[in-house]
Design an enzyme around this catalytic site. Sequence first.
Site, PDB file in Angstrom:
ATOM      1  N   CYS A 189       3.173 106.163  62.562  1.00  0.00           N
ATOM      2  CA  CYS A 189       2.908 105.994  63.908  1.00  0.00           C
ATOM      3  C   CYS A 189       2.758 104.424  64.066  1.00  0.00           C
ATOM      4  CB  CYS A 189       1.641 106.579  64.123  1.00  0.00           C
ATOM      5  SG  CYS A 189       1.419 108.349  63.838  1.00  0.00           S
TER       6      CYS A 189
ATOM      7  N   ARG B  21       9.496 102.055  61.912  1.00  0.00           N
ATOM      8  CA  ARG B  21       8.592 102.655  60.914  1.00  0.00           C
ATOM      9  C   ARG B  21       8.599 104.239  60.894  1.00  0.00           C
ATOM     10  NH1 ARG B  21       4.133  99.305  59.733  1.00  0.00           N
ATOM     11  NH2 ARG B  21       2.873 101.292  59.260  1.00  0.00           N
TER      12      ARG B  21
ATOM     13  N   TRP C  59       4.108 109.824  64.880  1.00  0.00           N
ATOM     14  CA  TRP C  59       4.965 110.795  63.982  1.00  0.00           C
ATOM     15  C   TRP C  59       4.209 111.893  63.681  1.00  0.00           C
ATOM     16  CZ3 TRP C  59       4.693 112.529  58.924  1.00  0.00           C
ATOM     17  CH2 TRP C  59       5.783 112.483  58.061  1.00  0.00           C
TER      18      TRP C  59
ATOM     19  N   ASN D  95      -3.686 106.296  64.640  1.00  0.00           N
ATOM     20  CA  ASN D  95      -2.654 106.470  63.491  1.00  0.00           C
ATOM     21  C   ASN D  95      -3.837 107.125  62.579  1.00  0.00           C
ATOM     22  OD1 ASN D  95      -0.583 105.029  64.978  1.00  0.00           O
ATOM     23  ND2 ASN D  95      -0.730 103.379  63.518  1.00  0.00           N
ATOM     24  N   GLY D  96      -3.307 108.143  61.711  1.00  0.00           N
ATOM     25  CA  GLY D  96      -4.035 108.738  60.592  1.00  0.00           C
ATOM     26  C   GLY D  96      -4.375 109.977  61.092  1.00  0.00           C
TER      27      GLY D  96
ATOM     28  N   GLU E 240      17.909 106.464  42.372  1.00  0.00           N
ATOM     29  CA  GLU E 240      17.903 105.513  43.611  1.00  0.00           C
ATOM     30  C   GLU E 240      18.986 105.646  44.360  1.00  0.00           C
ATOM     31  OE1 GLU E 240      15.503 104.451  45.083  1.00  0.00           O
ATOM     32  OE2 GLU E 240      16.581 102.986  46.352  1.00  0.00           O
TER      33      GLU E 240
ATOM     34  N   LYS F  51      19.452 106.919  48.255  1.00  0.00           N
ATOM     35  CA  LYS F  51      19.876 106.333  49.152  1.00  0.00           C
ATOM     36  C   LYS F  51      20.646 107.198  50.074  1.00  0.00           C
ATOM     37  CE  LYS F  51      17.666 103.618  49.752  1.00  0.00           C
ATOM     38  NZ  LYS F  51      16.568 103.428  49.011  1.00  0.00           N
TER      39      LYS F  51
ATOM     40  N   GLU G 153      18.687 109.906  52.026  1.00  0.00           N
ATOM     41  CA  GLU G 153      17.852 109.395  53.122  1.00  0.00           C
ATOM     42  C   GLU G 153      18.510 109.332  54.440  1.00  0.00           C
ATOM     43  OE1 GLU G 153      14.246 106.757  51.528  1.00  0.00           O
ATOM     44  OE2 GLU G 153      16.314 106.127  50.984  1.00  0.00           O
TER      45      GLU G 153
ATOM     46  N   HIS H 106      22.580 120.527  31.249  1.00  0.00           N
ATOM     47  CA  HIS H 106      21.651 121.638  31.275  1.00  0.00           C
ATOM     48  C   HIS H 106      21.411 122.041  32.782  1.00  0.00           C
ATOM     49  CE1 HIS H 106      20.970 120.613  27.161  1.00  0.00           C
ATOM     50  NE2 HIS H 106      20.842 119.283  27.302  1.00  0.00           N
TER      51      HIS H 106
ATOM     52  N   LYS I 100       8.779 104.471  57.349  1.00  0.00           N
ATOM     53  CA  LYS I 100       9.169 103.239  56.594  1.00  0.00           C
ATOM     54  C   LYS I 100       7.530 103.235  55.639  1.00  0.00           C
ATOM     55  CE  LYS I 100      10.622  99.688  55.190  1.00  0.00           C
ATOM     56  NZ  LYS I 100      11.760  99.746  54.017  1.00  0.00           N
TER      57      LYS I 100
HETATM   58  C1  G6P Z   1       8.647 105.850  52.464  1.00  0.00           C
HETATM   59  C2  G6P Z   1       9.788 104.864  52.593  1.00  0.00           C
HETATM   60  C3  G6P Z   1      10.594 104.431  51.219  1.00  0.00           C
HETATM   61  C4  G6P Z   1       9.490 103.774  50.269  1.00  0.00           C
HETATM   62  C5  G6P Z   1       8.332 104.656  49.878  1.00  0.00           C
HETATM   63  C6  G6P Z   1       7.182 103.783  49.339  1.00  0.00           C
HETATM   64  O1  G6P Z   1       9.202 106.970  52.027  1.00  0.00           O
HETATM   65  O2  G6P Z   1      10.615 105.611  53.616  1.00  0.00           O
HETATM   66  O3  G6P Z   1      11.630 103.559  51.516  1.00  0.00           O
HETATM   67  O4  G6P Z   1      10.254 103.580  49.144  1.00  0.00           O
HETATM   68  O5  G6P Z   1       7.826 105.066  51.421  1.00  0.00           O
HETATM   69  O6  G6P Z   1       6.700 102.697  50.406  1.00  0.00           O
HETATM   70  P1  G6P Z   1       6.254 101.417  49.756  1.00  0.00           P
HETATM   71  O7  G6P Z   1       5.938 100.611  50.977  1.00  0.00           O
HETATM   72  O8  G6P Z   1       4.904 101.852  49.178  1.00  0.00           O
HETATM   73  O9  G6P Z   1       7.213 100.812  48.841  1.00  0.00           O
END
Ligand code: G6P
Length: 608
Positions: free
Chosen positions: A2, A27, A74, A100-101, A481, A485, A488, A504, A603
Amino acid sequence: MCGIVGYVGPQKAMPLLVKGLKRLEYRGYDSAGIALLTDTGLMVAKSAGKIKKLEELLAGNNIGSTHGIAHTRWATHGEPTQLNAHPHTDATEEIALVHNGIIENYRTLREFLVQKGFEIKTETDTEILVHLIRFNYKGCLTEAVRTALNQVEGTYGIAVVSSLHPGVLVAARMGSPLVIGLGDHEHFVASDVSAMLEHTNRVVYLEDGEIATVTPDDYSITTIQNVQITPQIEEVTWTLDQIEKGGYDHFMLKEIHEQPTTLRNAIRGRLSFDEGMPRLNGLNLQYDQLRKIQKIILTACGTSWHAGLIGKYMIEELARVSVDVEYASEFRYRSPILGKNDILFAISQSGETTDTLAAMREAKKRGITCLGIVNVVGSTMARETDGGVYIHAGPEIGVASTKAFTSQVMVLSLIGTLLARMRQMSVQTGQEIIEAMQNIPDQVEQILKTSDQVEKIAREYYKSNNFLYLGRGLNYPVALEGALKLKEISYIHAEGYPAAEMKHGPIALIDENMPVVVIALKDPVYDKVMSNIAEVKARNGNVIAIATEGDKEIAERVNHVIYIPETNRFLTPLLSIIPLQLLAYHIAVMRGCHVDQPRNLAKSVTVE
Ligand code: G6P
């Protein structure tokens, strides 16, 4: 997650707030809303979906208001509908609130308010808070907010306006970031500086348990126990250019291409070639303290956790110090065994991720030194750690992390080399690594030129439903990773695996429809990886290999090869990840996905 923007001052609030919300779009959110103070009371507009819809709703509405709050939500409690969107108002519509929260005791408070005759219209925890403020209102908005917050359990960043108090904005924080922007006869409140960067770079970060009362010409901060606070004004160094697309189609593509620069920034001023050693003064640790470290705990979430896993491979092998890599959400609840010479590093781009912050606070409570590997200067983690290393990647707007990841890995390699030099590593070996580090930005630049080739490969496979990513050793986390990517931003199911583990389980999935991305570099496990490739090919799998420049042999054994230049073995993840970022990007674009704001993702994850 949010986002909050608030404004009091001489400018028209509506366009300013909507623009601020757009800066926060990255975000992640699913509805948006605004409350403006007008001569006839509060005007509230909300809509489910993107900010564009809110703009359509507001179109032609030439409101002269110079005072208001706005929000991107959100969803947590209640679906992302117009009704549940913020701002929420009390029954008289004299008080509006964005939040937010999560208010954890909202059910108890709801029962209490219903008994007192309040009618609750939505499923949100936030609506409860605005009624509670109304219930406690006795003529002063700040006092009403203070009394209400004393009854609340949970996390919040809030901004409140009321038609009973024109020109007053009240904001408070507990576990959810909030910053006051200082302008000329105007003030801003936002959950993220990017929402106000266009207007000011002078800010005051609110701390947990603080309430700010803001007017165009003044602001004051007190705690929820009503103790006056002396504000600390800080200057944000990020520029407007950095938070704009600068000619690229997407922020993600811009950030992928920024990596030569961000990696240079990560090492700038930190390498002493003569000593064969990095210098990391921000750690605030003396050499003998560094030597005494028994165990390192790297805690993080998402992509930052993958960087941590690479860090484990690097630090253990280079420095022979044992490293645990912990999902922050697990670490915080599992009563870990910690020794007095252990050190925890919280790795976080945003410096605000709730689980990572909680894991760090838990470790602090147990008396161990907590350091940060953080991007956002002034973030909660940066402020609460005992020291650390900023990664200096600049603002990362694309939800899928790219440049922050490589900078985190670079910083972890600095830490690994420093610890190794404090122990058994020779000056000469240190110098070799440093030289390799210095070459990395140019090598990344070179790999970025393969983007067209990667795009062609993407064209061949973008309709696939599943992808497998394989790697070994330092490049196993790169496989994780790469898969993350892709999933996501393209919504294709993708799994990362240590190459040998494929036998396995995942091998059962392999057929001609399964693209398998394999990181097969000329390193000590090259032959093993080649055997894994043979196993895939024997089952008609299609292999896309990331290989070392000059390796001609591999081209005969796989469907596609993307070459990366040779570097020190420990630094290969910094290069092998680049084609995987590009592959995910091109596939997502071909599938018509919203690359920068993937569905359901945020984000900065500021809830558990
Ligand atoms: C969210 C974001 C990711 C990020 C993760 C940790 O899931 O979408 O891209 O890696 O949070 O975020 P941070 O700000 O702690 O690296």
